[in-house]
Write a protein that holds these residues in place. Sequence first.
Motif, PDB file in Angstrom:
ATOM      1  N   TYR A 123       1.012  -1.415   0.432  1.00 43.64           N
ATOM      2  CA  TYR A 123      -0.519   0.214   0.145  1.00 43.64           C
ATOM      3  C   TYR A 123       0.731   1.253   0.115  1.00 43.64           C
ATOM      4  O   TYR A 123       1.504   2.214   1.032  1.00 43.64           O
ATOM      5  CB  TYR A 123      -0.571  -0.102   1.347  1.00 43.64           C
ATOM      6  N   ASN A 132       0.994   4.002  -0.809  1.00 43.02           N
ATOM      7  CA  ASN A 132      -0.103   5.634  -0.501  1.00 43.02           C
ATOM      8  C   ASN A 132       0.652   5.984   1.001  1.00 43.02           C
ATOM      9  O   ASN A 132       0.406   5.908   2.224  1.00 43.02           O
ATOM     10  CB  ASN A 132      -0.973   5.387  -0.553  1.00 43.02           C
ATOM     11  N   PHE A 168      -5.776   7.689   3.826  1.00 42.36           N
ATOM     12  CA  PHE A 168      -7.112   6.801   3.088  1.00 42.36           C
ATOM     13  C   PHE A 168      -7.967   7.759   3.168  1.00 42.36           C
ATOM     14  O   PHE A 168      -8.485   8.158   4.138  1.00 42.36           O
ATOM     15  CB  PHE A 168      -6.785   5.395   4.204  1.00 42.36           C
ATOM     16  N   THR A 169      -9.152   7.744   2.388  1.00 45.21           N
ATOM     17  CA  THR A 169     -10.597   8.693   2.572  1.00 45.21           C
ATOM     18  C   THR A 169     -11.112   7.336   2.957  1.00 45.21           C
ATOM     19  O   THR A 169     -11.746   5.995   2.450  1.00 45.21           O
ATOM     20  CB  THR A 169     -10.087   8.926   0.527  1.00 45.21           C
ATOM     21  N   TYR A 191     -15.458   8.754   8.425  1.00 41.11           N
ATOM     22  CA  TYR A 191     -13.831   9.563   9.144  1.00 41.11           C
ATOM     23  C   TYR A 191     -13.450   9.659   9.853  1.00 41.11           C
ATOM     24  O   TYR A 191     -12.463   9.276  11.033  1.00 41.11           O
ATOM     25  CB  TYR A 191     -14.213  10.797   7.944  1.00 41.11           C
ATOM     26  N   HIS A 193      -6.907   2.916   9.667  1.00 37.92           N
ATOM     27  CA  HIS A 193      -5.730   2.860   8.346  1.00 37.92           C
ATOM     28  C   HIS A 193      -6.603   4.487   8.250  1.00 37.92           C
ATOM     29  O   HIS A 193      -7.846   4.538   7.200  1.00 37.92           O
ATOM     30  CB  HIS A 193      -5.700   1.608   7.191  1.00 37.92           C
ATOM     31  N   TYR A 235      -4.378   7.303   7.884  1.00 33.57           N
ATOM     32  CA  TYR A 235      -2.793   7.999   7.225  1.00 33.57           C
ATOM     33  C   TYR A 235      -1.429   7.421   7.721  1.00 33.57           C
ATOM     34  O   TYR A 235      -1.041   7.221   8.878  1.00 33.57           O
ATOM     35  CB  TYR A 235      -2.923   9.367   8.631  1.00 33.57           C
ATOM     36  N   THR A 236      -0.925   7.132   6.601  1.00 31.86           N
ATOM     37  CA  THR A 236       0.643   6.149   6.765  1.00 31.86           C
ATOM     38  C   THR A 236       1.409   6.468   7.903  1.00 31.86           C
ATOM     39  O   THR A 236       2.302   5.316   8.216  1.00 31.86           O
ATOM     40  CB  THR A 236       1.055   6.195   5.299  1.00 31.86           C
ATOM     41  N   ASN A 257      -0.526   1.789   8.002  1.00 32.80           N
ATOM     42  CA  ASN A 257      -1.088   1.234   6.891  1.00 32.80           C
ATOM     43  C   ASN A 257      -0.494  -0.079   6.692  1.00 32.80           C
ATOM     44  O   ASN A 257      -0.492  -0.723   7.241  1.00 32.80           O
ATOM     45  CB  ASN A 257       0.596   1.654   6.167  1.00 32.80           C
TER      46      ASN A 257
END
Length: 392
Positions: A35, A37, A40-41, A48, A59, A61-62, A66
């Motif tokens: 992953y 990125n 994550f949205t 959220y 998940h 934000y990394t 992650n």
Amino acid sequence: MTLKTNTTSMKSLQTQLVHDAHDERHHGAVTPPIYQNSLFTFETVAAYENASLDQMNRHVYTRGNNPTVYELEKKLAALEGADSARCFASGMAAISSAILSVVKCGDHIVCVDQAYGPAKRFMTEYLPKFQVATTFVDGTSVEAVRAAIRPNTSLVYLESPSSLLFALQDIQACADIAHQAGALVLIDNTWATPINQNPLALGVDLVIHSLTKYVGGHSDALGGAVLGRKELMEGLFHNEFLLLGSIMAPQTAALIMRGLRTLPLRMKQHQESGLEIARFLERQHWVASVSHPGLPSHPQHQLATQQMSGFSSVFCFETQIDAERMKQWANKLELFRIGVSWGGYESLVLVNATGANSDRVHVRLYIGLEDPADIIADISAACEYAGIPCHP
């Protein structure tokens, strides 16, 4: 070397490390995807907001969590018998974050005097800025640990076996002393790996690993991990992990996961090869002593067999042959690279790297995955070149 079985499963740890269940989310991919990125949205604001309330397990934000890194953390936690694990960008990042998570201004640390050099520097040069003092003790003496405890001691820091002179601490006895004083216990378990030693079962509170070494196993990835019980790991996650930001990248986690799959098999070979070379060196007249916890000649061999289920392949020997000739010997070795670290497939050698005050020359060897017969032949050929008598 007997692999232990996780209490939550009847499958051996080797099977658990190798096998992942079929996952339709990833189209049945045998290897979990990377992953790569940063965020994550979510479909809705409410989704959220719910995820943000549980960033340790969701998940968002990394920098916090992650999926690729999380898969590695789950495997490591199961292997060490921990409630959870967190992976860092390096072993030193794991060490400094773990220490900071359990000390505060005005506290005192008791640390073994053979701990990893940068860890000792962190305690002696950085922590005094926050009025945290450290006393270094001979970790082979339980009484020395006990005597160093102060009313404000909050941490006892262990490294067993140590990675320079390969001395052990009685882990359970040290943990008992620390807990009686209201202190926590951290241990660097890198030498033994979770395959050969599980300190949490001996009373340790947090375990540290340099994943760069045996766990990664291929000399191509830097990483560290902290593992322990739920309440300590939650505190570390919300503070040192999130705020210092020394997180492991997904690409690195994938490389280390690849190494983790074969860790039990590699450690079996490392143990066998390391002991074979150590025994060979013990027979040489030019070798004054060999320090390997797996040898009966090691002064703490009995303790090693009590608290460990196997051994690795980093050890040292001492010789009265002068340093210049030993450096010539090391330069002539073909199967040993000259460099720091260890845990990969390649053998390594360092001459007089400890700074120990001794009339003997100290040589640290790491035995990689080459054929031990070839390694012995290489050592013998280098001895002949350096004019050192060598016996089969």
